[in-house]
Design an enzyme around this catalytic site. Sequence first.
Site, PDB file in Angstrom:
ATOM      1  N   CYS A  74      45.113  42.159  33.056  1.00 20.00           N
ATOM      2  CA  CYS A  74      43.663  42.306  33.016  1.00 20.00           C
ATOM      3  C   CYS A  74      43.268  42.542  31.563  1.00 20.00           C
ATOM      4  CB  CYS A  74      43.249  43.501  33.878  1.00 20.00           C
ATOM      5  SG  CYS A  74      41.494  43.884  33.763  1.00 20.00           S
ATOM      6  N   CYS A 189      40.023  36.289  30.634  1.00 21.66           N
ATOM      7  CA  CYS A 189      39.935  37.127  31.839  1.00 21.66           C
ATOM      8  C   CYS A 189      40.850  36.452  32.844  1.00 21.66           C
ATOM      9  CB  CYS A 189      38.502  37.171  32.367  1.00 21.66           C
ATOM     10  SG  CYS A 189      38.365  37.900  34.021  1.00 21.66           S
TER      11      CYS A 189
HETATM   12  N1  DGL Z   1      40.656  40.199  35.525  1.00 25.26           N
HETATM   13  C1  DGL Z   1      39.995  41.059  34.613  1.00 25.26           C
HETATM   14  C2  DGL Z   1      40.271  40.617  33.169  1.00 25.26           C
HETATM   15  O1  DGL Z   1      41.245  39.934  32.888  1.00 25.26           O
HETATM   16  C3  DGL Z   1      38.548  41.381  34.723  1.00 25.26           C
HETATM   17  C4  DGL Z   1      37.716  41.299  35.926  1.00 25.26           C
HETATM   18  C5  DGL Z   1      36.780  42.491  36.052  1.00 25.26           C
HETATM   19  O2  DGL Z   1      37.226  43.460  36.635  1.00 25.26           O
HETATM   20  O3  DGL Z   1      35.635  42.449  35.551  1.00 25.26           O
HETATM   21  O4  DGL Z   1      39.546  40.965  32.285  1.00 25.26           O
END
Ligand code: DGL
Length: 281
Positions: A74, A189
Amino acid sequence: MAGRPILVFDSGIGGLTVLREIRRVLPEQRFVYVADDAGFPYGDWDEARLRERLIGLIGELLTAYTPAIVVIACNTAATLALADLRAAYPEACFVGTVPAIKPAAEQSRSGLISVLATPATIQRAYTRHLIDTFAAHCELTLVGSRHLARLAEAHVRDGACDTDMIRGEIAPCFVEKAQQKTDIVVLACTHYPLLADLFKQLAPWPVFWLDPAPAIARHVFNIARTVPRDRPTLAWPNDRPTDWAVFTAGAPEAPVERLMQQFGLVSDNTYTATQRGEFAR
Ligand code: DGL
């Protein structure tokens, strides 16, 4: 295979795009996938509160699963708290996903690069540092999307697809300047590769959508060879055939459960509501 699992962590189902790539290079490895869906989306969180949550929750998961490696899949979490997690848990081995600005700057021909991420990742000092260090010779367009992570979750859960909204969210990535055009969009993301086919269809011109997951997987492969994985875990029965999924908001809905099964994951019901404690919704 018994032994310590690799724990892959995200706010939702985006980290599955990273898990998928790690599995390709480490097919025998056991995994625990953790979605902090009680906290989703991370893009909206105040930095200090999110840092505190991550340190507490990851500490609990380290105790529950004794993972060999923790992959913070993330960008929103890793750009904020990777250094804090390493400081809080010096015994643990962390790998983070951070915006792939260095490879983008090395590969771009036009010098026009866009970074598509949550608004939080775009604002991080970490992201600014990557740009200053590796891409000072390029022109970066930073696009903080408020909606794409949610749209990706909805798309994967039930096929929902608001193409006008997705087109609008990616539109600022496409820049034309002095007869040059953006040629690389960094997917910063981990949810966004879930929408990659739609991005390609809706793009005003072809670009390279840079997904760092394969590079992260190679990195995990390299360090997996150096981290002892044979210490038995408290939580992992030797005969357990599948990998685990943990949702901090409790048992997921049926479509998500099915998605997890497609990824070879079964919800860990031993990770109880009591353990989730303050992290539950
Ligand atoms: N998957 C997460 C990232 O790579 C973000 C998604 C979120 O929780 O806003 O930043």
